[in-house]
Design a protein around this motif. Sequence first.
Motif, short mmCIF file in Angstrom:
data_model
loop_
_atom_site.label_atom_id
_atom_site.label_comp_id
_atom_site.label_asym_id
_atom_site.label_seq_id
_atom_site.Cartn_x
_atom_site.Cartn_y
_atom_site.Cartn_z
N GLY A 113 0.93 -1.43 -0.06
CA GLY A 113 -0.08 -0.06 0.11
C GLY A 113 0.87 1.13 0.23
O GLY A 113 0.44 1.98 -0.69
N GLU A 114 1.95 1.36 1.01
CA GLU A 114 2.89 2.40 0.92
C GLU A 114 3.59 2.59 -0.45
O GLU A 114 3.52 3.66 -1.01
CB GLU A 114 3.63 2.33 1.97
CG GLU A 114 3.19 2.29 3.44
CD GLU A 114 4.46 1.82 4.32
OE1 GLU A 114 4.22 2.45 5.58
OE2 GLU A 114 5.17 1.05 3.96
N ALA A 115 3.90 1.50 -1.14
CA ALA A 115 4.60 1.51 -2.30
C ALA A 115 3.70 2.11 -3.47
O ALA A 115 4.11 2.56 -4.33
CB ALA A 115 5.22 0.11 -2.75
N MET A 116 2.47 1.61 -3.34
CA MET A 116 1.65 1.87 -4.59
C MET A 116 1.27 3.26 -4.25
O MET A 116 1.03 4.05 -5.31
CB MET A 116 0.13 1.09 -4.39
CG MET A 116 -0.66 1.17 -5.61
SD MET A 116 0.08 1.13 -7.19
CE MET A 116 0.22 -0.45 -7.35
N GLY A 117 1.09 3.95 -3.10
CA GLY A 117 0.78 5.18 -2.82
C GLY A 117 2.06 6.23 -3.35
O GLY A 117 1.69 7.24 -3.98
N MET A 118 3.21 5.76 -3.00
CA MET A 118 4.49 6.65 -3.28
C MET A 118 4.41 6.73 -4.77
O MET A 118 4.80 7.86 -5.58
CB MET A 118 5.58 6.14 -2.96
CG MET A 118 5.79 6.39 -1.40
SD MET A 118 7.61 5.92 -0.76
CE MET A 118 6.78 4.22 -0.14
N LEU A 119 4.22 5.58 -5.42
CA LEU A 119 4.19 5.36 -7.00
C LEU A 119 3.28 6.24 -7.68
O LEU A 119 3.58 6.84 -8.61
CB LEU A 119 4.13 4.08 -7.43
CG LEU A 119 4.05 3.50 -8.87
CD1 LEU A 119 5.35 4.09 -9.50
CD2 LEU A 119 3.88 2.23 -8.91
N THR A 120 1.97 6.02 -7.35
CA THR A 120 0.82 6.81 -8.14
C THR A 120 1.01 8.41 -7.76
O THR A 120 0.43 9.22 -8.62
CB THR A 120 -0.67 6.53 -7.60
OG1 THR A 120 -0.85 6.41 -6.20
CG2 THR A 120 -0.65 5.11 -8.18
N ARG A 121 1.56 8.71 -6.64
CA ARG A 121 1.76 10.22 -6.36
C ARG A 121 2.78 10.80 -7.23
O ARG A 121 2.86 11.68 -7.74
CB ARG A 121 2.16 10.60 -4.98
CG ARG A 121 0.78 10.48 -4.01
CD ARG A 121 1.22 10.88 -2.61
NE ARG A 121 2.12 10.28 -1.87
CZ ARG A 121 1.72 9.27 -1.31
NH1 ARG A 121 0.71 8.53 -1.26
NH2 ARG A 121 3.06 8.58 -0.72
N ALA A 122 3.89 9.97 -7.57
CA ALA A 122 4.91 10.27 -8.36
C ALA A 122 4.69 10.26 -9.93
O ALA A 122 5.42 10.97 -10.68
CB ALA A 122 6.28 9.57 -8.20
N ARG A 123 3.69 9.26 -10.10
CA ARG A 123 3.64 8.94 -11.52
C ARG A 123 2.27 8.51 -11.86
O ARG A 123 1.87 7.38 -11.66
CB ARG A 123 4.59 7.82 -12.18
CG ARG A 123 4.51 7.65 -13.72
CD ARG A 123 5.54 8.70 -14.37
NE ARG A 123 5.62 8.35 -15.75
CZ ARG A 123 5.93 9.38 -16.51
NH1 ARG A 123 6.19 10.62 -16.37
NH2 ARG A 123 6.04 9.08 -17.84
N LYS A 124 1.30 9.59 -12.02
CA LYS A 124 -0.06 9.44 -12.36
C LYS A 124 -0.72 8.60 -13.52
O LYS A 124 -1.21 7.89 -13.37
CB LYS A 124 -0.88 10.87 -12.33
CG LYS A 124 -0.42 11.98 -11.42
CD LYS A 124 -1.54 11.82 -10.08
CE LYS A 124 -1.19 13.01 -9.55
NZ LYS A 124 -0.97 12.62 -8.02
N ILE A 125 0.17 8.42 -14.24
CA ILE A 125 -0.13 7.50 -15.62
C ILE A 125 0.39 6.16 -15.24
O ILE A 125 0.51 5.17 -16.24
CB ILE A 125 0.31 8.28 -16.85
CG1 ILE A 125 1.91 8.36 -16.92
CG2 ILE A 125 -0.37 9.68 -16.95
CD1 ILE A 125 2.38 8.71 -18.14
N ALA A 126 0.96 5.83 -14.18
CA ALA A 126 1.44 4.40 -13.89
C ALA A 126 0.63 3.39 -14.21
O ALA A 126 -0.33 3.26 -13.93
CB ALA A 126 2.07 4.11 -12.54
N ARG A 127 1.26 2.39 -14.75
CA ARG A 127 0.43 1.22 -15.34
C ARG A 127 1.45 -0.04 -15.01
O ARG A 127 2.08 -0.60 -16.14
CB ARG A 127 -0.20 0.84 -16.63
CG ARG A 127 -1.10 2.02 -16.89
CD ARG A 127 -2.03 1.95 -18.12
NE ARG A 127 -2.60 0.73 -18.12
CZ ARG A 127 -3.92 0.85 -17.87
NH1 ARG A 127 -4.51 1.68 -18.00
NH2 ARG A 127 -4.49 -0.66 -17.78
#
Length: 166
Positions: A113-127
């Motif tokens: 959850g923490e990792a996904m949160g950091m990822l989506t804050r840094a890169r909105k278009i992450a897939r």
Amino acid sequence: MSRHDACEVLARQPNKFTHLVSIIGTDDHTIPPFQVVDNRVELQFDDVLRPFGAYTPPNEHDIRRLIAWAIETKPKDEDGMRFARYLFHCAAGISRSTAAAFIVLVAIGFSEGEAMGMLTRARKIARPHQGMVAMADAQLGRNGAMVDAIVEFEARRRASYRSSVA
């Protein structure tokens, strides 16, 4: 981040990042000049889930290398973690690099959850690349938690999109 953007940011600010994950395709024979970052790993595979023509997917060895690098270069204390600056890039900065970021964050101790949160804050278009995440999930013994985090993230994204066009 895309390869183009990574080249630009490292040219302007060569000392900004402490760690670099560079992922290029198998048809790319020029590895970018990223030697300015000491803690780096360079991987070469394509953004596919299974072999397709000349395209090669990531394999278990690639993911093992990424995880080993993450653990080996992990900052040793809280201060090191606070000042660590990671840069992840692939061709477009959407799939392989975001999967690599998610994998590294989990490997160095963050929850899914923490990792996904950091990822989506840094890169909105992450897939994040699902094949990479599935291999890392198995290698890290996460019992499906990493895959579940990606599936939930995609489900929320689809639901958000549907509600925005409704």
